[in-house]
Write a protein that holds these residues in place. Structure first.
Motif, PDB file in Angstrom:
ATOM      1  N   ASP A  10       5.823   6.071   5.421  1.00 45.82           N
ATOM      2  CA  ASP A  10       6.569   6.827   6.263  1.00 45.82           C
ATOM      3  C   ASP A  10       7.975   6.693   5.703  1.00 45.82           C
ATOM      4  N   THR A  11       8.437   7.718   4.985  1.00 45.95           N
ATOM      5  CA  THR A  11       9.716   7.531   4.207  1.00 45.95           C
ATOM      6  C   THR A  11      10.838   7.862   4.998  1.00 45.95           C
ATOM      7  N   ALA A  12      10.663   8.173   6.127  1.00 45.40           N
ATOM      8  CA  ALA A  12      11.929   8.385   7.125  1.00 45.40           C
ATOM      9  C   ALA A  12      12.332   6.963   7.512  1.00 45.40           C
ATOM     10  N   ARG A  74       7.451   6.740  17.870  1.00 45.41           N
ATOM     11  CA  ARG A  74       8.564   5.756  17.376  1.00 45.41           C
ATOM     12  C   ARG A  74       9.738   6.296  18.071  1.00 45.41           C
ATOM     13  N   GLY A  75       9.799   7.177  18.909  1.00 42.40           N
ATOM     14  CA  GLY A  75      11.124   7.702  19.495  1.00 42.40           C
ATOM     15  C   GLY A  75      11.609   8.673  18.978  1.00 42.40           C
ATOM     16  N   TRP A 109       9.506  16.156   8.750  1.00 46.19           N
ATOM     17  CA  TRP A 109       9.831  17.287   8.446  1.00 46.19           C
ATOM     18  C   TRP A 109       9.158  17.714   7.036  1.00 46.19           C
ATOM     19  N   SER A 110       8.695  16.682   6.192  1.00 45.82           N
ATOM     20  CA  SER A 110       8.321  16.943   5.051  1.00 45.82           C
ATOM     21  C   SER A 110       6.913  15.984   4.561  1.00 45.82           C
ATOM     22  N   TYR A 111       6.203  16.277   3.845  1.00 47.63           N
ATOM     23  CA  TYR A 111       5.163  15.520   3.314  1.00 47.63           C
ATOM     24  C   TYR A 111       4.727  15.739   1.676  1.00 47.63           C
ATOM     25  N   SER A 112       4.175  14.866   1.198  1.00 49.93           N
ATOM     26  CA  SER A 112       3.528  15.026  -0.170  1.00 49.93           C
ATOM     27  C   SER A 112       2.310  13.949  -0.279  1.00 49.93           C
TER      28      SER A 112
END
Length: 117
Positions: A10-12, A74-75, A109-112
């Motif tokens: 989870d890079t956010a 996670r809110g 909003w994104s993934y790789s």
């Protein structure tokens, strides 16, 4: 014999994606067949290989990650409908003597992804 593994980052939030439902499907002429459902641990990994030994067969597969449920828990304020809810990664397994590691790096909003070993 090879194996299939995955993990989620989870890079956010800068952490492993813990508690994410992961579904594994085999894709063939008859459609999709659910092979396994698992939950990622505190390190963002499934506790054991998704496929190994004789269960690892050549073919087309999909991993489905329930990312929207994870971020909602996670809110994180998510739109309705969620921009990314279930992230589906399609991939092929050609050689059963190799390891296939299919990680997911994601935000709301994104993934790789990439093929690891």
């Amino acid at each position: 014999m090879g194996k299939l593994t995955t993990h989620v980052l989870d890079t956010a939030h800068g952490c492993p994606g813990a508690g994410i439902t992961v579904e594994l499907y085999m894709i063939d002429a008859a459609g999709r067949t659910l092979l396994k459902t698992d939950l990622t641990n505190d390190d963002g990994r499934c506790a054991s290989a998704l496929l190994d030994a004789a269960a690892l067969q050549p073919g087309q597969y999909e991993l489905v990650f329930h990312a929207g449920d994870y971020y909602a828990a996670r809110g994180v304020a998510l739109s309705t409908p969620r921009f990314l809810d279930r992230i589906t990664l399609g991939f092929g397994i050609a050689a059963t003597d190799q390891n296939y590691h299919v990680p997911l790096v994601m935000t709301p909003w994104s993934y790789s992804t990439y093929r690891g070993s």
